[in-house]
Structures are given as C-alpha cells and as structure tokens.
Write an enzyme that holds these catalytic residues in place. Structure first.
Site, PDB file in Angstrom:
ATOM      1  N   TYR A 150       6.123   7.054   1.444  1.00 44.97           N
ATOM      2  CA  TYR A 150       6.091   7.121  -0.017  1.00 44.97           C
ATOM      3  C   TYR A 150       5.355   5.892  -0.530  1.00 44.97           C
ATOM      4  CZ  TYR A 150       8.011   7.910  -4.772  1.00 44.97           C
ATOM      5  OH  TYR A 150       8.177   8.145  -6.118  1.00 44.97           O
ATOM      6  N   LYS A 178       3.666  10.853   0.498  1.00 44.77           N
ATOM      7  CA  LYS A 178       3.926  11.182  -0.900  1.00 44.77           C
ATOM      8  C   LYS A 178       3.155  10.159  -1.713  1.00 44.77           C
ATOM      9  CE  LYS A 178       7.418  11.536  -4.541  1.00 44.77           C
ATOM     10  NZ  LYS A 178       8.840  11.319  -4.926  1.00 44.77           N
TER      11      LYS A 178
END
Length: 335
Positions: A150, A178
C-alpha cells in the site's frame, strides 16, 4: 500465486488481477458503545459480496485499524472469512510502523484464514528506501500469503520509489500494489518494468489508472456504489471507452461526497443512511455532523450508484445493467 478467476465479464484487455478486480476496503462496524459489532461485520461483508465485490480488505485504514486491538483484528478476519464462505477473497491489513509488530499481525491474519495481506509503508518513521525494502520483504517472508503493498505517501510521509517497487517485485509473494500515490507517470514506469498488479487506491483515479495498465480498485466509495464501479471496470475491460467515461463522470459526486472529510466518517454515514451496519467511529475520528450528512445525501442523490439509476446524472446516458446488490442512498429515501 495463482490468479483468482474474476467474475467480472469482458476483461480481455485488462491485466491479471490476483485478488479480483472489484475490492472494497471495508469499514469496521461498531456498536453504540464502541465495541466491535460482530454480527454487523458479517452482514455487511455478505452485502458487499452480493453487490459484486470479489474481495474485501479488512483492518485497513478504512477499517479504523489504528484504533482496533490485535485481538479485534484477528477476530474480524475470522468473522468475514466465515461470512463470505469462499465467495470472495479476504485481504487483511497488517501494516504498522514496526516491522516486528507487522510480522505478528501477518501471522495472526494467516492463522485466522486471510487470503492475502495489505501492507502499508511504515508511517511517521519515514524510513529510507532500504528500510522500506527490508520491511516489505521481512513481512512477505513471514507467511505464505500474497502481499499487496500500500503506497500512500500522503498518510505515511514516504513514497515507495519506483526502483524500490521494481526490486520488491522480485519477491515471489509480493504480487500487487494498492496505489494511492496519485502519480500516474511513476505508476506507469512500475507497470512497464514489472508484473505487479496495480489497484487504484484513490477512487477518483480508478479509470485513469485502468487506462494505463491497472487491473482493479480497492475502493471506499464502493460501500454504496459497487454496481456502478464494477460496471465501469467491465466497460473499460471490454474496450467500451465512452461507457466507462460516462460511468466515471456519474460517479464523481460520490467520489467527492465521501471524501469531503475523512473517508471513514462519511462512508459510515452513508451506510447508516442506507440502514446498513456501521455504527460510530472511534476517537480521534468524530462522527459526521448533521450538516455533513445532509450534504452527503445530496452528493449521493446526484451520483450514479448503479447503472440505469435515473437519479444519477451519468446514468441517464447509460443502458440498464446488472441489478444493484446494495441499497442505493438517494434524497428522500431515508429520514
């Protein structure tokens, strides 16, 4: 890791999606006293999968992970895994700014039945890129689960650099990103140099990212707009660019509305409007004010939340699509 077969049709021009294409970063429902709402979490997970999600992220920032205990995190993974009963992947957020603690959470998530891990760049500490590499590879080595990195420097204070992501892509269990860096050029370079699966982590940039090689989205707005977001992914995957743009434009009021203040606050407010489990937020967050709720109601009434919805400005340009699996919030529908 073997690719999860996507249930979204018309995906021939999109790259493989190891966790599926339509993913919601799920809120954590709480009871009025602030305790974990176990029944509500199970109910919401089922509703989100029924609406068209192929995976759910639990214990992420949207799940208020900074304020949930390790025991609550493990319990939530078990509840959601049991609730979705194999119909969707469950990706557990395990990131902290302490590598040892992150490893503990990763192992607990694996024991609880998670299918993958979401690992945010360590926040506040602002480690150098060598420290980021050590952190991510140490966590990836700790379990047998696939890892989604992320990258959200606006929260963590440090970006995961392109060269770092290229090196991390060599790890067999680091399979996805992400992406909330909001730098399309940097993302393009990583996608050009690696096989990492890119997921939009900024709702409003989902279509632009898909257009340059991303495979899907980890969305907050999908709590109330999964059918329209899924239809947009399907359209761009099928090469129906005009339809995808119309859906994107119809979603803009929802994208803006949910993030007028901190996204968890208004995502939970939207779910409460729809009569779905949410409950309050935990401090230091604060619940939406009546004025914020009223503005959110207006935003969602203007948006396309499901294809064929005549209340959404963009929807008037679209043919009917699959039926909604989640309640649509619109002006006048709730008190």
């Amino acid at each position: 890791m073997s690719e999860v077969r996507s249930s979204v049709t018309g995906m021939s021009v999109l790259p493989p999606a190891p966790f599926g294409r339509m993913i919601t970063a799920m809120i954590t429902p709480f009871l009025a006293d602030g305790a974990l709402d176990e029944a509500g979490a199970a109910q919401l997970a089922v509703r989100l999968v029924d609406a068209g999600n192929e995976a759910l992220v639990v214990n992420g920032t949207t799940g208020e992970s900074p304020t949930t205990t390790d025991a609550e995190k493990a319990r939530l993974v078990r509840i959601v895994v049991e609730a979705v009963a194999g119909r969707a992947r469950v990706v557990a957020g395990v990131g902290t700014n302490d590598t040892a603690h992150t490893v503990e959470l990763a192992r607990a998530a694996e024991a609880a039945g998670a299918h993958g891990l979401l690992v945010v760049a360590p926040y506040y500490s602002k480690p150098p890129q060598a420290g980021l590499t050590l952190h991510f590879t140490t966590v990836a080595d700790a379990t047998g689960l696939p890892v989604m990195i992320y990258d959200i420097p606006g929260r963590t204070g440090v970006p995961v650099a392109t060269d770092t992501l290229v090196r991390l892509a060599e790890h067999p269990r680091i399979v996805a990103v992400k992406d909330a860096k909001d730098d399309l050029a940097a993302s393009s370079w990583v996608m050009a140099r690696t096989d990492l699966a890119y997921y939009s982590g900024t709702d409003a940039l989902t279509l632009p990212l898909l257009s340059i090689g991303a495979c899907g989205v980890v969305s907050v707005v999908s709590h109330v707009a999964t059918p329209a977001i899924r239809a947009m992914i399907e359209a761009i995957g099928a090469g129906e660019v005009g339809r995808a743009i119309a859906l994107h434009q119809g979603l803009l009021p929802a994208y803006e509305g949910i993030f007028r203040t901190q996204g968890v606050i208004l995502a939970k407010a939207a779910l409460r409007l729809a009569g779905l489990p949410a409950g309050p937020v935990r401090p230091p967050l604060v619940d939406a004010t009546p004025a914020e709720v009223a503005r959110l109601r207006a935003d969602l009434a203007e948006a396309t939340l499901d294809v064929g919805d005549p209340r959404g400005a963009g929807a008037r340009q679209l043919p009917s699509g699959p039926p909604a699996g989640l309640a649509v919030v619109a002006a006048g529908e709730v008190s």
